[in-house]
Design an enzyme around this catalytic site. Structure first.
Site, PDB file in Angstrom:
ATOM      1  CG  HIS A  49      -1.969  -1.111   1.110  1.00  0.00           C
ATOM      2  ND1 HIS A  49      -2.387  -1.837   2.207  1.00  0.00           N
ATOM      3  CD2 HIS A  49      -2.636  -1.635   0.056  1.00  0.00           C
ATOM      4  CE1 HIS A  49      -3.288  -2.733   1.827  1.00  0.00           C
ATOM      5  NE2 HIS A  49      -3.441  -2.637   0.527  1.00  0.00           N
ATOM      6  CG  ASP A  73      -7.159  -3.567   0.706  1.00  0.00           C
ATOM      7  OD1 ASP A  73      -6.662  -2.442   0.864  1.00  0.00           O
ATOM      8  OD2 ASP A  73      -6.726  -4.383  -0.133  1.00  0.00           O
ATOM      9  CD  GLU A 113     -13.547  -3.586  -5.035  1.00  0.00           C
ATOM     10  OE1 GLU A 113     -13.909  -4.611  -5.641  1.00  0.00           O
ATOM     11  OE2 GLU A 113     -12.349  -3.324  -4.775  1.00  0.00           O
ATOM     12  CG  ASP A 143      -4.968  -2.131  -4.788  1.00  0.00           C
ATOM     13  OD1 ASP A 143      -4.365  -3.207  -4.993  1.00  0.00           O
ATOM     14  OD2 ASP A 143      -5.371  -1.783  -3.660  1.00  0.00           O
ATOM     15  CB  SER A 144      -6.157  -4.960 -10.628  1.00  0.00           C
ATOM     16  OG  SER A 144      -4.854  -5.329 -11.051  1.00  0.00           O
ATOM     17  N   PRO A 189     -12.512 -11.533 -12.772  1.00  0.00           N
ATOM     18  CG  PRO A 189     -13.326 -10.798 -10.718  1.00  0.00           C
ATOM     19  CD  PRO A 189     -12.966 -12.039 -11.464  1.00  0.00           C
TER      20      PRO A 189
END
Length: 285
Positions: free
Chosen positions: A62, A86, A106, A156-157, A163
């Site tokens: 992060h 998250d 998201e 941030d995948s 998906p």
């Protein structure tokens, strides 16, 4: 009976984590999600058999996804995060006082809700920040349709399975390019170059067609098993990844020199010094 949870990302390499206590194990609208306690990694979340988050080392990923582009840019006010339910990247983005808005897109609302329940310290109140805007939507559709322009876009995948696969296409990167403001930076999660080299190579190939500067940087997150994690880097300003240490240190001080556990001005500079095997993937793109 002991339960071990196996990560299934790699075809020739598997890792199992002991689940000391299962907190959640079910199919969401979009993916299989399990959350459990592990003695070594703390609380762990896996999506579709792949580790996404552990409380012992989440700060590495992060901090490096957020601070490297934001300190490179130096004056980013609008940030878009694709994925990242998250809230960890959002948390780190909002530590930059110059950021005026942070939009998090998201696809799976249940990921946000479950992380707020089981990983509240990861988002650390970021969802309550007045600068935060949450959009529940497919990230590809959002960037294709938005008329907003962002200074930094952070993808941030998950890995390019299920998906998350559409977030590694040239069409998606083209839409990200359009959604960037002048001088903006795109950073993407690009897997472990030692085990997923073609993934990084393909993304940087697309970047090179779309941007004046296409590269990558790395960090080591213990729960992402298999070596350094790579972050794709794309911008039209070639100077941004070559700032001197003193300049990054000044920007960090101006931002309040907030405490970090992995990122530092020195790490910012060092992250772009790629091992030869990774540099060859990037430069061969």
């Amino acid at each position: 009976m002991e339960r071990w949870v196996e990560e299934t990302l790699h075809s020739g390499f598997r890792v199992r984590l002991k689940a000391d206590k299962i907190l959640f194990d079910s199919e969401t609208e979009h993916q299989q999600l399990i959350i459990f306690e592990n003695e070594d990694f703390g609380r762990v979340m896996m999506l579709d058999g792949i580790v996404q988050l552990s409380t012992r080392d989440e700060f590495v990923y992060h901090e490096m996804m957020a601070h490297v582009p934001l300190f490179a840019h130096g004056k980013a006010k609008k940030v878009l995060i694709i994925g990242g339910g998250d809230g960890g990247v959002l948390r780190e983005v909002l530590r930059h006082p110059e950021v005026k808005s942070a939009t998090l897109c998201e696809i799976d609302r249940s990921v946000i809700d479950l992380c707020l329940e089981h990983f509240p310290d990861v988002s650390g109140g970021a969802y309550d920040d007045k600068r935060t805007k949450v959009v529940i939507a497919d990230g590809t559709k959002f960037v294709h349709e938005t008329d907003q322009r962002f200074d930094v876009i952070l993808v941030d995948s998950t890995d390019p399975i299920g998906p998350g696969a559409v977030l590694f296409t040239k069409e998606f990167y083209t839409d990200c390019r359009r959604a960037l403001a002048s001088g903006g930076i795109l950073v993407t999660q690009n897997g472990l170059p030692f085990l997923q080299g073609p993934e990084l190579k393909q993304s940087v190939t697309y970047f090179r067609d779309l941007f004046d500067d296409a590269f990558a940087y790395v960090a080591t997150t213990p729960s992402y098993f298999g070596g350094s994690m790579s972050y794709g880097w794309a911008t039209d300003d070639k100077k941004l990844r070559n700032h001197k240490l003193a300049k990054i240190a000044r920007r960090y001080k101006k931002a309040g020199a907030f405490p970090t556990r992995y990122w530092s001005p020195e790490m910012q500079v060092a992250a772009f010094a790629l091992p030869t095997y990774i540099r060859e993937l990037v430069e061969a793109s």
